[in-house]
Design a protein around this motif. Sequence first.
Motif, PDB file in Angstrom:
ATOM      1  N   UNK A   4     -55.389  10.181 -37.598  1.00  0.00           N
ATOM      2  CA  UNK A   4     -55.757  11.587 -37.727  1.00  0.00           C
ATOM      3  C   UNK A   4     -54.758  12.497 -37.021  1.00  0.00           C
ATOM      4  N   UNK A   5     -54.699  13.756 -37.424  1.00  0.00           N
ATOM      5  CA  UNK A   5     -53.782  14.713 -36.794  1.00  0.00           C
ATOM      6  C   UNK A   5     -54.053  14.830 -35.288  1.00  0.00           C
ATOM      7  N   UNK A   6     -53.009  14.934 -34.523  1.00  0.00           N
ATOM      8  CA  UNK A   6     -53.153  15.105 -33.082  1.00  0.00           C
ATOM      9  C   UNK A   6     -53.385  13.828 -32.302  1.00  0.00           C
ATOM     10  N   UNK A   7     -53.376  12.667 -32.954  1.00  0.00           N
ATOM     11  CA  UNK A   7     -53.644  11.421 -32.236  1.00  0.00           C
ATOM     12  C   UNK A   7     -52.392  10.809 -31.621  1.00  0.00           C
ATOM     13  N   UNK A   8     -51.208  11.295 -31.999  1.00  0.00           N
ATOM     14  CA  UNK A   8     -49.963  10.728 -31.479  1.00  0.00           C
ATOM     15  C   UNK A   8     -49.737  11.190 -30.043  1.00  0.00           C
ATOM     16  N   UNK A   9     -49.523  10.232 -29.148  1.00  0.00           N
ATOM     17  CA  UNK A   9     -49.263  10.560 -27.742  1.00  0.00           C
ATOM     18  C   UNK A   9     -47.800  10.398 -27.365  1.00  0.00           C
ATOM     19  N   UNK A  10     -47.061   9.652 -28.148  1.00  0.00           N
ATOM     20  CA  UNK A  10     -45.631   9.505 -27.876  1.00  0.00           C
ATOM     21  C   UNK A  10     -44.921   9.134 -29.164  1.00  0.00           C
ATOM     22  N   UNK A  11     -43.765   9.750 -29.385  1.00  0.00           N
ATOM     23  CA  UNK A  11     -42.953   9.456 -30.572  1.00  0.00           C
ATOM     24  C   UNK A  11     -41.490   9.365 -30.162  1.00  0.00           C
ATOM     25  N   UNK A  12     -40.816   8.366 -30.684  1.00  0.00           N
ATOM     26  CA  UNK A  12     -39.388   8.178 -30.423  1.00  0.00           C
ATOM     27  C   UNK A  12     -38.791   7.444 -31.614  1.00  0.00           C
ATOM     28  N   UNK A  13     -37.479   7.398 -31.664  1.00  0.00           N
ATOM     29  CA  UNK A  13     -36.795   6.689 -32.744  1.00  0.00           C
ATOM     30  C   UNK A  13     -35.519   6.065 -32.205  1.00  0.00           C
ATOM     31  N   UNK A  14     -35.173   4.920 -32.767  1.00  0.00           N
ATOM     32  CA  UNK A  14     -33.912   4.252 -32.475  1.00  0.00           C
ATOM     33  C   UNK A  14     -33.211   4.027 -33.803  1.00  0.00           C
ATOM     34  N   UNK A  15     -31.947   4.446 -33.882  1.00  0.00           N
ATOM     35  CA  UNK A  15     -31.173   4.347 -35.117  1.00  0.00           C
ATOM     36  C   UNK A  15     -29.906   3.552 -34.840  1.00  0.00           C
ATOM     37  N   UNK A  16     -29.620   2.583 -35.695  1.00  0.00           N
ATOM     38  CA  UNK A  16     -28.388   1.810 -35.605  1.00  0.00           C
ATOM     39  C   UNK A  16     -27.414   2.410 -36.612  1.00  0.00           C
ATOM     40  N   UNK A  17     -26.413   3.093 -36.119  1.00  0.00           N
ATOM     41  CA  UNK A  17     -25.625   3.985 -36.968  1.00  0.00           C
ATOM     42  C   UNK A  17     -24.311   3.400 -37.467  1.00  0.00           C
ATOM     43  N   UNK A  18     -23.548   2.730 -36.600  1.00  0.00           N
ATOM     44  CA  UNK A  18     -22.210   2.274 -36.982  1.00  0.00           C
ATOM     45  C   UNK A  18     -21.882   0.950 -36.311  1.00  0.00           C
ATOM     46  N   UNK A  19     -20.948   0.231 -36.914  1.00  0.00           N
ATOM     47  CA  UNK A  19     -20.348  -0.956 -36.308  1.00  0.00           C
ATOM     48  C   UNK A  19     -18.846  -0.743 -36.271  1.00  0.00           C
ATOM     49  N   UNK A  20     -18.267  -0.871 -35.087  1.00  0.00           N
ATOM     50  CA  UNK A  20     -16.829  -0.728 -34.901  1.00  0.00           C
ATOM     51  C   UNK A  20     -16.187  -2.115 -34.788  1.00  0.00           C
ATOM     52  N   UNK A  21     -14.988  -2.241 -35.313  1.00  0.00           N
ATOM     53  CA  UNK A  21     -14.199  -3.458 -35.147  1.00  0.00           C
ATOM     54  C   UNK A  21     -12.850  -3.068 -34.550  1.00  0.00           C
ATOM     55  N   UNK A  22     -12.428  -3.790 -33.522  1.00  0.00           N
ATOM     56  CA  UNK A  22     -11.184  -3.452 -32.849  1.00  0.00           C
ATOM     57  C   UNK A  22     -10.588  -4.714 -32.233  1.00  0.00           C
ATOM     58  N   UNK A  23      -9.333  -4.644 -31.915  1.00  0.00           N
ATOM     59  CA  UNK A  23      -8.654  -5.741 -31.218  1.00  0.00           C
ATOM     60  C   UNK A  23      -7.658  -5.147 -30.238  1.00  0.00           C
ATOM     61  N   UNK A  24      -7.384  -5.875 -29.186  1.00  0.00           N
ATOM     62  CA  UNK A  24      -6.444  -5.416 -28.168  1.00  0.00           C
ATOM     63  C   UNK A  24      -5.034  -5.854 -28.536  1.00  0.00           C
ATOM     64  N   UNK A  25      -4.115  -4.908 -28.467  1.00  0.00           N
ATOM     65  CA  UNK A  25      -2.720  -5.203 -28.797  1.00  0.00           C
ATOM     66  C   UNK A  25      -1.812  -5.121 -27.581  1.00  0.00           C
ATOM     67  N   UNK A  26      -2.360  -4.741 -26.461  1.00  0.00           N
ATOM     68  CA  UNK A  26      -1.564  -4.622 -25.243  1.00  0.00           C
ATOM     69  C   UNK A  26      -2.421  -4.070 -24.131  1.00  0.00           C
ATOM     70  N   UNK A  27      -1.809  -3.942 -22.941  1.00  0.00           N
ATOM     71  CA  UNK A  27      -2.566  -3.487 -21.784  1.00  0.00           C
ATOM     72  C   UNK A  27      -3.055  -2.058 -21.938  1.00  0.00           C
ATOM     73  N   UNK A  28      -2.380  -1.267 -22.749  1.00  0.00           N
ATOM     74  CA  UNK A  28      -2.734   0.137 -22.871  1.00  0.00           C
ATOM     75  C   UNK A  28      -3.143   0.526 -24.293  1.00  0.00           C
ATOM     76  N   UNK A  29      -3.302  -0.430 -25.186  1.00  0.00           N
ATOM     77  CA  UNK A  29      -3.581  -0.083 -26.568  1.00  0.00           C
ATOM     78  C   UNK A  29      -4.715  -0.915 -27.139  1.00  0.00           C
ATOM     79  N   UNK A  30      -5.470  -0.302 -28.053  1.00  0.00           N
ATOM     80  CA  UNK A  30      -6.483  -0.985 -28.839  1.00  0.00           C
ATOM     81  C   UNK A  30      -6.289  -0.600 -30.292  1.00  0.00           C
ATOM     82  N   UNK A  31      -6.435  -1.560 -31.165  1.00  0.00           N
ATOM     83  CA  UNK A  31      -6.272  -1.328 -32.588  1.00  0.00           C
ATOM     84  C   UNK A  31      -7.643  -1.268 -33.231  1.00  0.00           C
ATOM     85  N   UNK A  32      -7.996  -0.113 -33.804  1.00  0.00           N
ATOM     86  CA  UNK A  32      -9.300   0.076 -34.432  1.00  0.00           C
ATOM     87  C   UNK A  32      -9.160   0.059 -35.949  1.00  0.00           C
ATOM     88  N   UNK A  33     -10.096  -0.586 -36.581  1.00  0.00           N
ATOM     89  CA  UNK A  33     -10.115  -0.682 -38.032  1.00  0.00           C
ATOM     90  C   UNK A  33     -11.157   0.292 -38.583  1.00  0.00           C
TER      91      UNK A  33
END
Length: 437
Positions: free
Chosen positions: A141-170
């Motif tokens: 019924x209306x007004x019965x909710x005491x707490x509402x939240x959401x979790x969304x899984x938005x993106x997946x990143x892929x990367x590799x390290x090419x050196x001490x100061x660099x990362x390669x992102x795909x």
Amino acid sequence: MGHRLNGPHRLLRPPPPWALICSGCDSRLRQFQFAQANTPEAAQAAREGSRPSQHEAGESHYPYGGDAEVSLQYNPGWNGSSVNLLHVRAVGAADTLHYVWSSIGGPAVLLLATRSSTSALGIDWTRLLSPAPAGAVWIEPPGSVTHAAAVVFTKVFEYSETGAQEELFYPTYDLSDFSWASINRTLNHTALTAEFSGVPAADPDGSFSNGSLAFRVTAYEAGGRDEALPSLLHTANSSKVEFVLAGVAPRGNGSRFALEVAAVEEPGLAPALRALRSIDDEYTPTVFEVLSLAAQARNESSARSFLQWKATAYGSRRPRREDGIRCRSQGLRAANWSLPASSLVRAYFGDGAGSSYSVSALNISFGGEEGKVYEEKRFLSWSALLGFGQPPQDTFSPLVISIVAVALGTPVLLLLLGGCALLCARRQRYSEYEPIN
């Protein structure tokens, strides 16, 4: 990054180049009640009836306790299987917890707690599948909710390290652009499990030709602990989600992956990233840290809802200690400019003007030394717990307490016994001495 990359790019540290971008429309965090007639007048009347304020709800937000009667519903009120919506309903003595999972517009879950044991989920499917889904999901019924939240899984990143100061992102894998298989074939009403499995709608590199990305959902009727690593401790007020990459070909040598997670909270609540370290690794060997993203009021420390995980992932379908993959959290960032691109989130929280809600996001990265674990086994599994109230906390088991007590108590006991024996020996020596008169 405001656009998808067309090829590998070299990025310098710092800062980390992962942009937390959650596309969508601004909305107020309100509950919409829509009449079945779905007329403009009925919709307007429903919008005017919002859920109780935090002050009115008071302590009913938490705690939640006791076992629950759990049921799973696949696409309730809809006969098709071209889209996925899973309603997990956990009924307690005086409350009901609703977990609404969906891959429509991207994988997401709504966490809705009510103070009624008869509360029910309402869905306007025509509106939900339209370009403007605001108001398509509500609780009766209306007004019965005491707490509402959401979790969304938005993106997946892929990367590799090419050196001490660099990362390669795909090029980023945007999960809102994935094609998802029907979960009906994986739905298990006995084990209370289901699996959302998807592949990119466009896969020019062919990385997913022999693989897939999945979110495995498990509901619980009572408290306990998972047998398989990472052996998460759970209660009846929680559910588990397992992120799985299986058979996906890496696009570089030593590729690592990161999952972007966004959280939407009610007005007055703020997300907090907590890290709990312990010397106890009894249930998850070599892992001493538990992290949680908790929704809590700004003036208190008690959580209303949470996402909890251990700082590890695994590179095997039957994980063992040696299959562990290091897991890191890249830090919590505020993203108050928009809601994530999830039809489910917009369907409940709406498209109205305003920015009173709280949207935050973080990246969770997985990778062993130089990313070799995934490259060798082509499998990655990461588990997390979602629920209401305070996150479960591991404690020492009676066995460990007994071992520690014996280990610490035995030397003390021997010391006491040795002292008593020495004292008795001295007294006996003096008692046998006869003084000369």
